[in-house]
Design a protein around this motif. Structure first.
Motif, short mmCIF file in Angstrom:
data_model
loop_
_atom_site.label_atom_id
_atom_site.label_comp_id
_atom_site.label_asym_id
_atom_site.label_seq_id
_atom_site.Cartn_x
_atom_site.Cartn_y
_atom_site.Cartn_z
N SER A 366 0.84 -1.18 0.00
CA SER A 366 0.00 0.00 0.00
C SER A 366 0.88 1.23 0.00
CB SER A 366 -0.82 0.01 1.29
OG SER A 366 -2.13 -0.25 1.00
N VAL A 379 -4.57 6.77 -0.83
CA VAL A 379 -3.85 5.56 -0.45
C VAL A 379 -4.19 4.50 -1.48
CG1 VAL A 379 -3.51 3.78 1.31
CG2 VAL A 379 -3.78 6.17 1.98
N LYS A 381 -3.35 0.66 -3.29
CA LYS A 381 -2.63 -0.61 -3.33
C LYS A 381 -1.90 -0.68 -4.66
CE LYS A 381 -5.51 -3.62 -0.56
NZ LYS A 381 -6.80 -4.27 -0.74
N THR A 384 -4.30 -1.33 -7.38
CA THR A 384 -5.43 -0.44 -7.64
C THR A 384 -5.27 0.29 -8.98
OG1 THR A 384 -5.40 0.03 -5.27
CG2 THR A 384 -6.84 1.42 -6.63
#
Ligand code: GLA
Length: 405
Positions: A366, A379, A381, A384
Motif C-alpha cells: 500500500s 492511499v 494498493k 489499484t
C-alpha cells in the motif's frame, strides 16, 4: 524490477567519485542572470535590466525578502559580460568599473551578509562567448586566485574560443587551482556541452571527480520547444547520464525559465517536475521583481523542491513512453519513497491515463500517494487501477511513500 536493490547499488558506486570539495551534496539552487538578462550592458537606457551590481543586488533582495532563500535558492550568479574588456596591470580580471563600481567583492559581501552565495562566470579560452576576456591555460591560476580573493562561492567555466585539447588541459587545471586557493568554490563545467555531451568524447567519471556540475547540452531559450528538446535529449541519453549524477556531481540541463514569457502554466509545471526528477540544479533565470504569483508558487512548491533535493541524489529516469503520447518518469527517493511524473506530449485535450502502481514496477503493498501540485492524497494498493488526467504539454506529479504490505 527491484527498486530497493537498484538504489543500494547506485549509492555504493556513488560515494566512490565526486569532486572532493564537500560542496553541493544536493543540487544547487539559486538564480542565474543569463537567459533572462543576457548581455544587456546599456545601463544608460536600461538601468533596471542591464548587467550591473544593481541587478544582482535587486535579485539578492528578492531572494532574501520573498521567501526564496529559506527554500534553498541561495546562489546569485553572475554570467557573461560582467568584466572590463581589459585585465588590470597585474594581469587580473576586473569588473567593469561603471557597471560594478564596488567590484565583485562588494557583491560577495552583500550576499554573505544575507546568507546568500555569489557565483561568477569565466571561460576556458581566449574570450568568453560574449567576447570578454577569457582564461587561457596560462591565466588559470591567477583567475582562480582572483575569484577566491573576491570571496566568490561558485564558478561557471564556459568553453567558447578553445579547442578540445585546450579544454582537456584547462578544465582539470581550473579544478586544481580552485582547490588550491583553500576557498570552497563550487565548480560548474561547460566542457561536455562543447564536446557533444556523450562518450567517448565526454568522460563522466572524470567530470564527477573534477566538477560539481556540468552543462551537457545546448542553451535553454524562453520557449516550450527549447525546454522540450532539452528534456528529450536528457531522457534519451539517460543510461549514460543518470549514473554520472550523485551528491556533489550533477548533470545540468540549464536554467529554469519559469516566470518568463515563453511557457504556459502547464508547461511551467512540466519544467519544474522534469527538472526535479532529473536531480537538476535549479537556477532560475527570471525577473524576481515582477514574477507572477502563479510562477512563484510553482518555483516555491515545497514538495517538488524536496524531491529535487532528496539526499540520495539519484537522477530519475523515463520508465514508459506510450503510443498515446503519455510518458512516465520515476525517481527513487530516501525513506522508501519515490516520485512519479506523468507527462503529456499531446496537443488536443486532457488525456485520461489509466494505470496502477504495479504496472509502474512498484512492489506489492500500500502506498500513500500525494499529488504535489494539488496536495490531494490517496492511499493506493499496488494493484489499484487509477486514472490521471494530464493536460496537453502538462504533467501530473506525485510523491509516493510505502505505507504497508
Ligand atoms: C554560452 C553558455 C550560456 C551563457 C553564454 C554567455 O552560450 O552556454 O549559458 O553563459 O555563453 O555568453
Amino acid at each position: 524490477m527491484h527498486f530497493a536493490v537498484l538504489i543500494f547499488a547506485s549509492v555504493a558506486t556513488m560515494t566512490a567519485f565526486a569532486l572532493d570539495n564537500g560542496l553541493m551534496r544536493t543540487p544547487p539552487m539559486g538564480w542565474l542572470a543569463w537567459e533572462r538578462f543576457r548581455c544587456d550592458i546599456d545601463c544608460t537606457n536600461d538601468p533596471k535590466n542591464c548587467i550591473s551590481e544593481n541587478l544582482f543586488i535587486d535579485m539578492a533582495d528578492r531572494l532574501y525578502e520573498d521567501g526564496w532563500k529559506e527554500l534553498g535558492y541561495v546562489y546569485v550568479n553572475i554570467d557573461d559580460c560582467w568584466s572590463s574588456m581589459d585585465r588590470d596591470k597585474d594581469g587580473r580580471l576586473q569588473a567593469d568599473p561603471k557597471r560594478f563600481p564596488g567590484g565583485i567583492n562588494k557583491l560577495a559581501r552583500y550576499m554573505h551578509d544575507r546568507g546568500l552565495k555569489l557565483g561568477i562566470y569565466g571561460d576556458m579560452g581566449t574570450h568568453t562567448c560574449g567576447g570578454y576576456p577569457g582564461t587561457t591555460v596560462d591565466k588559470i591560476e591567477i583567475d582562480a586566485q582572483t575569484f577566491a580573493d573576491w570571496e566568490v562561492d561558485m564558478l561557471k567555466f564556459d568553453g567558447c574560443y578553445s579547442n578540445a585539447v585546450e579544454q582537456e588541459l584547462g578544465y582539470p587545471l581550473m579544478s586544481k587551482a580552485l582547490n588550491a586557493t583553500g576557498r570552497p568554490i563550487a565548480y560548474s563545467c561547460s566542457w561536455p556541452a562543447y564536446q557533444g555531451g556523450l562518450p567517448p568524447k565526454v568522460n563522466y567519471t572524470q567530470l564527477g571527480q573534477i566538477c560539481n556540475l556540468w552543462r551537457n547540452y545546448g542553451d535553454i531559450q524562453d520557449s516550450w520547444g527549447s525546454v522540450l528538446s532539452i528534456a528529450d535529449w536528457f531522457f534519451e541519453n539517460q543510461d549514460v547520464l543518470a549514473p554520472a549524477a550523485g551528491p556533489g556531481r550533477w548533470n545540468d540541463p540549464d536554467m529554469l525559465v519559469i516566470g518568463d514569457f515563453g511557457l504556459s502554466m502547464d508547461q511551467s509545471r512540466s519544467q519544474m517536475a522534469l527538472w526535479a526528477i532529473m536531480a537538476a540544479p535549479l537556477f532560475m533565470s527570471n525577473d524576481l521583481r515582477t514574477i507572477s504569483s502563479g510562477a512563484r508558487s510553482i518555483l516555491q512548491n515545497k514538495m517538488i523542491i524536496s524531491i529535487n533535493q532528496d539526499p540520495l541524489g539519484i537522477q530519475g529516469r523515463r520508465i514508459l513512453k506510450e503510443k498515446s503520447g503519455i510518458e512516465v518518469f520515476w525517481r527513487p527517493l530516501s525513506n522508501n519513497a519515490s516520485a512519479l511524473v506523468f507527462f503529456s506530449r499531446r496537443t488536443d485535450m486532457p488525456y485520461r491515463y489509466e494505470t496502477s502502481l504495479s504496472k509502474l514496477n512498484y512492489t506489492t503493498g500500500s502506498y500513500k500517494v500525494t499529488d504535489v501540485y494539488t496536495d490531494q492524497i490517496d492511499v493506493l494498493k499496488d494493484s489499484t487501477e487509477f486514472v490521471v488526467s494530464v493536460n496537453p504539454t502538462g504533467v501530473v506529479m506525485c510523491k509516493s511513500s510505502f505505507s504497508r504490505n
